[in-house]
Design a protein around this motif. Sequence first.
Motif, PDB file in Angstrom:
ATOM      1  N   TYR A  39      -9.555   0.625  -1.188  1.00  0.00           N
ATOM      2  CA  TYR A  39      -9.438   1.807  -2.053  1.00  0.00           C
ATOM      3  C   TYR A  39     -10.555   1.842  -3.096  1.00  0.00           C
ATOM      4  O   TYR A  39     -11.248   2.850  -3.246  1.00  0.00           O
ATOM      5  CB  TYR A  39      -8.078   1.806  -2.776  1.00  0.00           C
ATOM      6  CG  TYR A  39      -6.898   1.879  -1.846  1.00  0.00           C
ATOM      7  CD1 TYR A  39      -6.411   3.112  -1.396  1.00  0.00           C
ATOM      8  CD2 TYR A  39      -6.256   0.725  -1.403  1.00  0.00           C
ATOM      9  CE1 TYR A  39      -5.330   3.185  -0.549  1.00  0.00           C
ATOM     10  CE2 TYR A  39      -5.174   0.785  -0.548  1.00  0.00           C
ATOM     11  CZ  TYR A  39      -4.720   2.023  -0.115  1.00  0.00           C
ATOM     12  OH  TYR A  39      -3.640   2.085   0.747  1.00  0.00           O
TER      13      TYR A  39
ATOM     14  N   ALA B 169      -8.816   5.285  -8.937  1.00  0.00           N
ATOM     15  CA  ALA B 169      -9.140   5.815 -10.262  1.00  0.00           C
ATOM     16  C   ALA B 169      -7.887   6.184 -11.042  1.00  0.00           C
ATOM     17  O   ALA B 169      -7.792   5.922 -12.249  1.00  0.00           O
ATOM     18  CB  ALA B 169     -10.058   7.031 -10.115  1.00  0.00           C
ATOM     19  N   ARG B 170      -6.921   6.776 -10.377  1.00  0.00           N
ATOM     20  CA  ARG B 170      -5.697   7.198 -11.054  1.00  0.00           C
ATOM     21  C   ARG B 170      -4.925   5.996 -11.606  1.00  0.00           C
ATOM     22  O   ARG B 170      -4.307   6.063 -12.669  1.00  0.00           O
ATOM     23  CB  ARG B 170      -4.807   7.998 -10.111  1.00  0.00           C
ATOM     24  CG  ARG B 170      -5.341   9.364  -9.731  1.00  0.00           C
ATOM     25  CD  ARG B 170      -4.785  10.455 -10.660  1.00  0.00           C
ATOM     26  NE  ARG B 170      -5.279  10.366 -12.014  1.00  0.00           N
ATOM     27  CZ  ARG B 170      -6.412  10.905 -12.447  1.00  0.00           C
ATOM     28  NH1 ARG B 170      -7.164  11.582 -11.621  1.00  0.00           N
ATOM     29  NH2 ARG B 170      -6.776  10.795 -13.712  1.00  0.00           N
TER      30      ARG B 170
ATOM     31  N   THR C 193     -10.841   6.590  -3.261  1.00  0.00           N
ATOM     32  CA  THR C 193     -11.362   6.346  -4.609  1.00  0.00           C
ATOM     33  C   THR C 193     -10.465   6.973  -5.661  1.00  0.00           C
ATOM     34  O   THR C 193     -10.244   6.390  -6.732  1.00  0.00           O
ATOM     35  CB  THR C 193     -12.786   6.910  -4.733  1.00  0.00           C
ATOM     36  OG1 THR C 193     -13.600   6.342  -3.702  1.00  0.00           O
ATOM     37  CG2 THR C 193     -13.398   6.582  -6.086  1.00  0.00           C
ATOM     38  N   GLU C 194      -9.937   8.140  -5.360  1.00  0.00           N
ATOM     39  CA  GLU C 194      -9.072   8.836  -6.313  1.00  0.00           C
ATOM     40  C   GLU C 194      -7.825   8.018  -6.609  1.00  0.00           C
ATOM     41  O   GLU C 194      -7.382   7.941  -7.764  1.00  0.00           O
ATOM     42  CB  GLU C 194      -8.696  10.208  -5.759  1.00  0.00           C
ATOM     43  CG  GLU C 194      -7.882  11.070  -6.709  1.00  0.00           C
ATOM     44  CD  GLU C 194      -8.646  11.480  -7.956  1.00  0.00           C
ATOM     45  OE1 GLU C 194      -7.991  11.850  -8.959  1.00  0.00           O
ATOM     46  OE2 GLU C 194      -9.891  11.432  -7.939  1.00  0.00           O
ATOM     47  N   ARG C 195      -7.243   7.390  -5.604  1.00  0.00           N
ATOM     48  CA  ARG C 195      -6.047   6.580  -5.829  1.00  0.00           C
ATOM     49  C   ARG C 195      -6.353   5.394  -6.733  1.00  0.00           C
ATOM     50  O   ARG C 195      -5.564   5.038  -7.612  1.00  0.00           O
ATOM     51  CB  ARG C 195      -5.472   6.117  -4.497  1.00  0.00           C
ATOM     52  CG  ARG C 195      -4.849   7.241  -3.666  1.00  0.00           C
ATOM     53  CD  ARG C 195      -4.048   6.680  -2.508  1.00  0.00           C
ATOM     54  NE  ARG C 195      -2.947   5.836  -2.952  1.00  0.00           N
ATOM     55  CZ  ARG C 195      -2.137   5.178  -2.141  1.00  0.00           C
ATOM     56  NH1 ARG C 195      -2.319   5.254  -0.826  1.00  0.00           N
ATOM     57  NH2 ARG C 195      -1.159   4.429  -2.615  1.00  0.00           N
TER      58      ARG C 195
ATOM     59  N   LEU D  38     -13.234  10.147  -0.663  1.00  0.00           N
ATOM     60  CA  LEU D  38     -12.921  10.275  -2.081  1.00  0.00           C
ATOM     61  C   LEU D  38     -11.433  10.183  -2.367  1.00  0.00           C
ATOM     62  O   LEU D  38     -11.038   9.910  -3.504  1.00  0.00           O
ATOM     63  CB  LEU D  38     -13.484  11.601  -2.602  1.00  0.00           C
ATOM     64  CG  LEU D  38     -15.009  11.749  -2.502  1.00  0.00           C
ATOM     65  CD1 LEU D  38     -15.455  13.089  -3.080  1.00  0.00           C
ATOM     66  CD2 LEU D  38     -15.715  10.606  -3.208  1.00  0.00           C
ATOM     67  N   GLU D  39     -10.605  10.384  -1.365  1.00  0.00           N
ATOM     68  CA  GLU D  39      -9.164  10.260  -1.575  1.00  0.00           C
ATOM     69  C   GLU D  39      -8.794   8.808  -1.884  1.00  0.00           C
ATOM     70  O   GLU D  39      -7.942   8.534  -2.737  1.00  0.00           O
ATOM     71  CB  GLU D  39      -8.406  10.752  -0.344  1.00  0.00           C
ATOM     72  CG  GLU D  39      -6.897  10.719  -0.522  1.00  0.00           C
ATOM     73  CD  GLU D  39      -6.156  11.274   0.673  1.00  0.00           C
ATOM     74  OE1 GLU D  39      -4.942  11.034   0.781  1.00  0.00           O
ATOM     75  OE2 GLU D  39      -6.802  11.943   1.515  1.00  0.00           O
TER      76      GLU D  39
ATOM     77  N   ARG E 184     -16.963   8.222 -10.292  1.00  0.00           N
ATOM     78  CA  ARG E 184     -15.703   8.965 -10.459  1.00  0.00           C
ATOM     79  C   ARG E 184     -15.117   8.744 -11.843  1.00  0.00           C
ATOM     80  O   ARG E 184     -14.706   9.701 -12.524  1.00  0.00           O
ATOM     81  CB  ARG E 184     -14.722   8.526  -9.367  1.00  0.00           C
ATOM     82  CG  ARG E 184     -13.267   8.885  -9.596  1.00  0.00           C
ATOM     83  CD  ARG E 184     -13.017  10.388  -9.662  1.00  0.00           C
ATOM     84  NE  ARG E 184     -11.630  10.661  -9.968  1.00  0.00           N
ATOM     85  CZ  ARG E 184     -11.106  10.636 -11.193  1.00  0.00           C
ATOM     86  NH1 ARG E 184     -11.869  10.344 -12.255  1.00  0.00           N
ATOM     87  NH2 ARG E 184      -9.829  10.902 -11.362  1.00  0.00           N
TER      88      ARG E 184
ATOM     89  N   LEU F 137     -16.684   4.558  -7.203  1.00  0.00           N
ATOM     90  CA  LEU F 137     -15.631   4.498  -8.213  1.00  0.00           C
ATOM     91  C   LEU F 137     -16.220   4.650  -9.614  1.00  0.00           C
ATOM     92  O   LEU F 137     -15.640   5.349 -10.458  1.00  0.00           O
ATOM     93  CB  LEU F 137     -14.887   3.170  -8.110  1.00  0.00           C
ATOM     94  CG  LEU F 137     -13.803   2.903  -9.160  1.00  0.00           C
ATOM     95  CD1 LEU F 137     -12.677   3.925  -9.056  1.00  0.00           C
ATOM     96  CD2 LEU F 137     -13.259   1.481  -9.024  1.00  0.00           C
TER      97      LEU F 137
ATOM     98  N   GLU G  51     -14.819  11.494 -15.427  1.00  0.00           N
ATOM     99  CA  GLU G  51     -13.608  11.872 -16.157  1.00  0.00           C
ATOM    100  C   GLU G  51     -13.597  11.370 -17.591  1.00  0.00           C
ATOM    101  O   GLU G  51     -13.161  12.075 -18.507  1.00  0.00           O
ATOM    102  CB  GLU G  51     -12.366  11.322 -15.449  1.00  0.00           C
ATOM    103  CG  GLU G  51     -11.070  11.600 -16.206  1.00  0.00           C
ATOM    104  CD  GLU G  51      -9.850  11.027 -15.538  1.00  0.00           C
ATOM    105  OE1 GLU G  51      -8.771  11.027 -16.172  1.00  0.00           O
ATOM    106  OE2 GLU G  51      -9.947  10.572 -14.377  1.00  0.00           O
TER     107      GLU G  51
END
Length: 505
Positions: free
Chosen positions: A188, A203-204, A199-201, A196-197, A269, A266, A273
């Motif tokens: 991840y 990052a969240r 990476t998004e997990r 990117l999905e 990303r 990452l 934000e």
Amino acid sequence: MSAVRPGILLVLDGWGHAEPGEGNALAAADTPCLDRLLATPAAVLAEASGSAVGLLPGTVGNSEIGHIVIGAGRPVPYDSVLVEERINDGTLRSHETLGAALTGLAATGGSLHLIGLASDGMIHANVHHLRELLRIAALFAVPEVRIHAITDGRDVADGTAAHHLATVEGYAAEAGVGSIATVIGRGYALDKSGDLELTERAARAITDGAGHPVGKPEEALATSGRGDEWVEPGVVTGGDGQPLGPVRDGDVVLFTNFRSDRIQQLADRLYGELAGRGVTFLSLAQYDTEAPIPALVHRADAGGGLADRLAECGVRSVRIAEAEKFEHVTYYLNGRKADPAPLEEHIRISADAPPDYRTAPEMSIGRVTEAVGSAARRDDVPLVVANLANIDVVGHTGDHAATVRAAEHTDRAVEALCRVAGETGRWVLLVGDHGNAEKMLTDAGEGRRPYGGHTTNPVPAVLVPAQGRQAVRPTGTATLADIAPSVLSLLGLGPAPAMTGRALW
């Protein structure tokens, strides 16, 4: 230009040498072409690890430094070595940028977030660097250090994540500051495929504390059905059930990987934000991110190598690889230069295989072979450079049977390309960039475990001369630094002044 003798440079990623035995997928594979080539007088073993390529003594080789040294024609001090030097001489503690960031945290009560791979594989990171960073944080009286641990299972044996998490917790206890806030598998957090999905997990979990809640870091390891690499993003909670370490306005984020390529997705990303919220970003070593992230340790110069010499002589080259290794035959081989050199063409083969290469060990080698063959048939291209990625990429899965098949697909591709070379009057130089598939078992914990990491073994290098020519057996010790001078000599060109390697043939 008429004097240039055309050829093909093939880097067989992960092609190391070891005696046949249990766990040696290369020896177990049916590879008649490679076996035949390795039995010729033109075959030699080249050092591809440790100080021979610019790494710390005894450190396993890797694709990044392998291609850098192949292209530079000399050992290049790797980022991990430079970080170690800054730690050992104490200059990391006195780094002005780091000191200013930590002083600010001490004044505001903010948190330092350390994000990186928690293993000692020495490919992308070294967990032991965390020890010094935690000590520095304590020295500056940083009130909170949140560690976002990325589990490995690829550069080190799968199933060792619990050991490395315990190491991190030991360093924090020793320093008197720091706690693990998230545990995230590298599948991840270190995605390189552009998914990117994934990476998004990751990052969240870091920014918002959104992930699988666990009371203790090691509890997160139970969420993966595919080993340490795919531990689902886990968020450590406190006694109140709330996440320990979401990034807050004004905090400092420090990425601890010394290698850029897998963490930069990452990093970009998170920067996108959080930078607008007053979060300061730093990286332990220099990254190739789109975001302007200051590095605490800068790179050694890798220029003046093969690409620069080809440009100086007006020699066209074509670089070909699958997406997994494309930047290795372009960016890294060119001394970490982002733009193509003059008279240089790049062909990137989009991978059709799913992320789990055990189900498709052939990857896209057929299309790579076709592209190399097409370029080799062009009269205006003296040099074709390609990476055959299968042995390394599939080897990293730790699946012995799949890696055997990957080696067999590679063998057939090499055989086809040698035929093309014979038809077009070209020489072919094959070389590994580091060891991998020749060692797929290791002793770790209780008993032997599947191993998908790199090795310190030498790599084969073998010349298939153009028709009508003979290749003598190289003498002396060979290293990857000898490849660029050899390529230039085979082309009929002299070496670049910066090169310290020698022509082997």
